[in-house]
Design an enzyme around this catalytic site. Structure first.
Site, PDB file in Angstrom:
ATOM      1  CD  GLU A   1      -3.769  16.373 -16.043  1.00  0.00           C
ATOM      2  OE1 GLU A   1      -2.619  15.889 -15.820  1.00  0.00           O
ATOM      3  OE2 GLU A   1      -4.183  16.536 -16.952  1.00  0.00           O
TER       4      GLU A   1
ATOM      5  NE  ARG B   1       0.795  17.007 -12.837  1.00  0.00           N
ATOM      6  CZ  ARG B   1       1.595  16.225 -12.110  1.00  0.00           C
ATOM      7  NH1 ARG B   1       1.367  16.123 -10.683  1.00  0.00           N
ATOM      8  NH2 ARG B   1       2.678  15.413 -12.330  1.00  0.00           N
TER       9      ARG B   1
ATOM     10  CE  LYS C   1      -0.185  13.949 -14.704  1.00  0.00           C
ATOM     11  NZ  LYS C   1      -0.519  14.481 -15.951  1.00  0.00           N
TER      12      LYS C   1
ATOM     13  CG  HIS D   1       0.198  10.742 -24.684  1.00  0.00           C
ATOM     14  ND1 HIS D   1      -0.508  10.981 -23.801  1.00  0.00           N
ATOM     15  CD2 HIS D   1       1.389  10.786 -24.624  1.00  0.00           C
ATOM     16  CE1 HIS D   1       0.401  11.247 -22.605  1.00  0.00           C
ATOM     17  NE2 HIS D   1       1.598  10.988 -23.112  1.00  0.00           N
TER      18      HIS D   1
ATOM     19  NE  ARG E   1      -4.003  -1.870   1.883  1.00  0.00           N
ATOM     20  CZ  ARG E   1      -4.112  -2.791   2.945  1.00  0.00           C
ATOM     21  NH1 ARG E   1      -3.112  -2.878   3.801  1.00  0.00           N
ATOM     22  NH2 ARG E   1      -4.974  -3.903   2.915  1.00  0.00           N
TER      23      ARG E   1
ATOM     24  CD  GLU F   1       7.555  16.406 -22.404  1.00  0.00           C
ATOM     25  OE1 GLU F   1       7.048  17.343 -21.813  1.00  0.00           O
ATOM     26  OE2 GLU F   1       7.182  15.142 -22.522  1.00  0.00           O
TER      27      GLU F   1
ATOM     28  CG  HIS G   1       1.834  15.586 -23.585  1.00  0.00           C
ATOM     29  ND1 HIS G   1       2.738  16.689 -23.747  1.00  0.00           N
ATOM     30  CD2 HIS G   1       2.774  14.611 -22.601  1.00  0.00           C
ATOM     31  CE1 HIS G   1       3.972  16.340 -23.003  1.00  0.00           C
ATOM     32  NE2 HIS G   1       3.961  15.308 -22.641  1.00  0.00           N
TER      33      HIS G   1
ATOM     34  CG  HIS H   1       7.140  10.929 -24.307  1.00  0.00           C
ATOM     35  ND1 HIS H   1       5.671  10.697 -24.220  1.00  0.00           N
ATOM     36  CD2 HIS H   1       7.143  12.079 -23.496  1.00  0.00           C
ATOM     37  CE1 HIS H   1       5.151  11.600 -23.425  1.00  0.00           C
ATOM     38  NE2 HIS H   1       5.895  12.548 -23.055  1.00  0.00           N
TER      39      HIS H   1
ATOM     40  CE  LYS I   1       5.665  17.624 -13.995  1.00  0.00           C
ATOM     41  NZ  LYS I   1       5.764  16.491 -14.818  1.00  0.00           N
TER      42      LYS I   1
ATOM     43  CG  ASN J   1      -1.098  16.741 -20.069  1.00  0.00           C
ATOM     44  OD1 ASN J   1      -0.172  16.037 -19.580  1.00  0.00           O
ATOM     45  ND2 ASN J   1      -2.271  16.464 -19.244  1.00  0.00           N
TER      46      ASN J   1
HETATM   47  P1  NAD Z   1      13.151   6.085 -21.680  1.00  0.00           P
HETATM   48  O1  NAD Z   1      13.106   6.121 -20.012  1.00  0.00           O
HETATM   49  O2  NAD Z   1      12.848   4.848 -22.432  1.00  0.00           O
HETATM   50  O3  NAD Z   1      14.818   6.233 -21.874  1.00  0.00           O
HETATM   51  C1  NAD Z   1      15.231   6.505 -23.247  1.00  0.00           C
HETATM   52  C2  NAD Z   1      16.242   5.696 -23.630  1.00  0.00           C
HETATM   53  O4  NAD Z   1      17.431   6.285 -23.165  1.00  0.00           O
HETATM   54  C3  NAD Z   1      16.392   4.342 -23.099  1.00  0.00           C
HETATM   55  O5  NAD Z   1      16.806   3.530 -24.225  1.00  0.00           O
HETATM   56  C4  NAD Z   1      17.053   4.116 -21.864  1.00  0.00           C
HETATM   57  O6  NAD Z   1      17.629   2.900 -21.636  1.00  0.00           O
HETATM   58  C5  NAD Z   1      18.191   5.080 -22.460  1.00  0.00           C
HETATM   59  N1  NAD Z   1      19.005   5.854 -21.162  1.00  0.00           N
HETATM   60  C6  NAD Z   1      18.305   6.369 -20.087  1.00  0.00           C
HETATM   61  N2  NAD Z   1      19.444   7.025 -19.564  1.00  0.00           N
HETATM   62  C7  NAD Z   1      20.500   6.985 -20.128  1.00  0.00           C
HETATM   63  C8  NAD Z   1      21.811   7.498 -19.878  1.00  0.00           C
HETATM   64  N3  NAD Z   1      22.037   8.274 -18.894  1.00  0.00           N
HETATM   65  N4  NAD Z   1      22.784   6.873 -20.818  1.00  0.00           N
HETATM   66  C9  NAD Z   1      22.457   6.444 -21.897  1.00  0.00           C
HETATM   67  N5  NAD Z   1      21.309   5.921 -22.070  1.00  0.00           N
HETATM   68  C10 NAD Z   1      20.317   6.124 -21.064  1.00  0.00           C
HETATM   69  O7  NAD Z   1      12.435   7.609 -21.972  1.00  0.00           O
HETATM   70  P2  NAD Z   1      12.477   8.991 -21.396  1.00  0.00           P
HETATM   71  O8  NAD Z   1      12.329   9.617 -22.515  1.00  0.00           O
HETATM   72  O9  NAD Z   1      13.344   9.159 -20.366  1.00  0.00           O
HETATM   73  O10 NAD Z   1      10.721   8.985 -20.901  1.00  0.00           O
HETATM   74  C11 NAD Z   1       9.803   8.754 -21.452  1.00  0.00           C
HETATM   75  C12 NAD Z   1       8.800   8.134 -20.652  1.00  0.00           C
HETATM   76  O11 NAD Z   1       8.506   8.971 -19.713  1.00  0.00           O
HETATM   77  C13 NAD Z   1       7.329   7.699 -21.402  1.00  0.00           C
HETATM   78  O12 NAD Z   1       7.134   6.597 -20.734  1.00  0.00           O
HETATM   79  C14 NAD Z   1       6.466   8.804 -20.785  1.00  0.00           C
HETATM   80  O13 NAD Z   1       5.044   8.567 -20.815  1.00  0.00           O
HETATM   81  C15 NAD Z   1       7.039   8.964 -19.409  1.00  0.00           C
HETATM   82  N6  NAD Z   1       6.562  10.451 -19.090  1.00  0.00           N
HETATM   83  C16 NAD Z   1       6.238  10.428 -17.802  1.00  0.00           C
HETATM   84  C17 NAD Z   1       5.926  11.862 -17.342  1.00  0.00           C
HETATM   85  C18 NAD Z   1       5.337  11.872 -15.925  1.00  0.00           C
HETATM   86  O14 NAD Z   1       5.021  13.131 -15.451  1.00  0.00           O
HETATM   87  N7  NAD Z   1       5.391  10.742 -15.076  1.00  0.00           N
HETATM   88  C19 NAD Z   1       6.133  13.066 -18.012  1.00  0.00           C
HETATM   89  C20 NAD Z   1       6.657  13.033 -19.215  1.00  0.00           C
HETATM   90  C21 NAD Z   1       6.967  11.368 -20.035  1.00  0.00           C
HETATM   91  N1  GLY Z   2       3.942  15.685 -17.680  1.00  0.00           N
HETATM   92  C1  GLY Z   2       2.707  15.981 -17.295  1.00  0.00           C
HETATM   93  C2  GLY Z   2       2.534  16.207 -15.999  1.00  0.00           C
HETATM   94  O1  GLY Z   2       3.435  15.787 -14.954  1.00  0.00           O
HETATM   95  O2  GLY Z   2       1.401  16.506 -15.536  1.00  0.00           O
END
Ligand code: NAD
Ligand code: GLY
Length: 369
Positions: free
Chosen positions: A245, A249, A145, A260, A123, A187, A256, A273, A235, A253
């Site tokens: 949100e 917030r 998130k 998306h 939990r 971003e 997005h 992404h 942020k 997006n």
């Molecule tokens: P990712 O986590 O897939 O990383 C991108 C690539 O970079 C991967 O292949 C990873 O292995 C590699 N990598 C990571 N760190 C590295 C490093 N230091 N050196 C070499 N390679 C490295 O992608 P991302 O762009 O970091 O994140 C995208 C994800 O984030 C999506 O799933 C998206 O939905 C999510 N997201 C979430 C929020 C939120 O608020 N929670 C906001 C934006 C995006």
């Molecule tokens: N990346 C969108 C949020 O955190 O709300």
């Protein structure tokens, strides 16, 4: 080193530090000790584990904590229930207790899925974000998130669950592939388009990003630290006002909704992404221009930033516009049958609209080829 604090306006007034700097790994152990008495499960992926395996002991040098690694496959397509189950199994096998800790060591995929595991395991137990991509340092690691994808769409199973700390070491960005640098910068640019709506302290981040494009792309430490911390400030300011949100917030997006949908229509394996979001931002600017919510001058200025960073702005011919539009229909941003859309309404300003006509959106998608 920059030390920011995020304090949420919610009734329990959660707050946590966001530490940004170079070579700060050795200082991390202080946080581990604060939030775990015995054990830590570090979740990372195969690529990152291989790159940083030798660095991990440095992080724990000042602790006697028992460390377990949970190494999952690399990729957005693994941000799913099967991998979540694997992470939970790691935690059960490690006998992780309520006073122990999950650490998300990686990009947004690792942060999102580990955060969700932390939210539901027993939990809810503590977790710390150590983001290793630009995207994760400026966006996904902050604000709580956490989610996984489902066959019905992206991030449809999740929670709002805040980390205990976010520690962003710029050294990690040195090993990022060029494509991932650009995806994170998409971003970053998003923040420049929403800056005035995020907070009243306007520093003209868009101009900063235009003027410093070359230095940012060359990984200049000082400029990169300023860039990342400005995004984190923006942020944090938005999330502080609206953790769940219910209002402002949603502006995070920006880009997005179409983004998306493009990711889903291309089965999460064609665009990153950030690439999808850069096309989505272009789409949002086009919609606003057609609805006369922005001037042609501002549209051209926005276009010049997207061009300067050489962002992807086109959908490939083999992806059907109908599939992208259908994916938008499944998007959780729909309310009362109307399409919700964050649109630019002026320089660095955006607004959430609830009633954007679907036909207009479909026409704009067709223009993005
Ligand atoms: P990712 O986590 O897939 O990383 C991108 C690539 O970079 C991967 O292949 C990873 O292995 C590699 N990598 C990571 N760190 C590295 C490093 N230091 N050196 C070499 N390679 C490295 O992608 P991302 O762009 O970091 O994140 C995208 C994800 O984030 C999506 O799933 C998206 O939905 C999510 N997201 C979430 C929020 C939120 O608020 N929670 C906001 C934006 C995006
Ligand atoms: N990346 C969108 C949020 O955190 O709300």
């Amino acid at each position: 080193m920059i030390n920011l604090n995020i304090e949420l306006n919610s009734k329990d007034r959660i707050n946590y530090p966001i530490i940004i700097g170079s070579s700060i790994l050795a200082e991390i152990s202080e946080f581990f000790l604060k939030f775990s008495s015995k054990k830590v499960v570090i979740v990372t992926n195969e690529t990152i584990f291989e790159l940083y395996e030798e660095k991990f002991p440095e992080m724990f040098a000042k602790t006697n904590l028992h460390i377990e690694y949970c190494v999952i496959p690399d990729g957005e397509m693994y941000k799913n229930q099967i991998t979540l189950d694997k992470i939970l199994t790691c935690a059960f096998e490690a006998k992780l207790g309520r006073d122990d800790l999950f650490v998300a060591f990686g990009g947004g995929v690792i942060g999102d899925i580990t955060g969700f595991a932390a939210a539901i395991y027993l939990r809810g137990i503590n977790f710390i974000q150590i983001p290793t991509t630009i995207l994760a340092q400026v966006d996904s690691s902050i604000g709580g998130k956490v989610a996984i994808n489902t066959p019905y769409g992206k991030n449809l199973l999740g929670a709002f669950y805040q980390p205990k700390a976010v520690i962003s070491d710029l050294d990690f960005l040195k090993t990022l592939p060029k494509r991932e640098v650009l995806t994170g910068l998409s971003e970053v640019i998003k923040y420049s388009f929403i800056e005035k709506t995020c907070e009243s302290n306007f520093v003209n981040f868009a101009n900063f990003l235009l003027e410093n494009c070359d230095l940012i792309l060359k990984n200049n430490e000082n400029i990169l630290e300023k860039t990342i911390s400005r995004c984190c400030e923006l942020k944090a300011s938005v999330v502080a006002k609206d953790e769940k949100e219910n209002g402002i917030r949603a502006i995070l997006n920006f880009g997005h909704t179409i983004g998306h949908a493009i990711e889903k229509a291309t089965e999460y394996n064609f665009f990153t992404h950030g690439e999808a979001i850069s096309i989505g931002m272009k789409g949002a600017f086009l919609i606003s221009l057609k609805l006369k919510k922005i001037s042609k001058d501002y549209f051209d200025f926005a276009q010049s930033i997207l061009d300067r960073y050489n962002f992807v702005q086109k959908i490939p011919e083999n992806v059907q516009a109908e599939n992208i539009f259908q994916a938008i229909s499944y998007d959780k941003k729909i309310k009362n049958g109307k399409l919700r859309f964050v649109l630019p309404v002026g320089y660095a300003q955006v607004k959430l609209f609830e009633d954007i006509e679907s036909e207009l959106i479909f026409n704009v998608i067709k223009e993005l080829y």
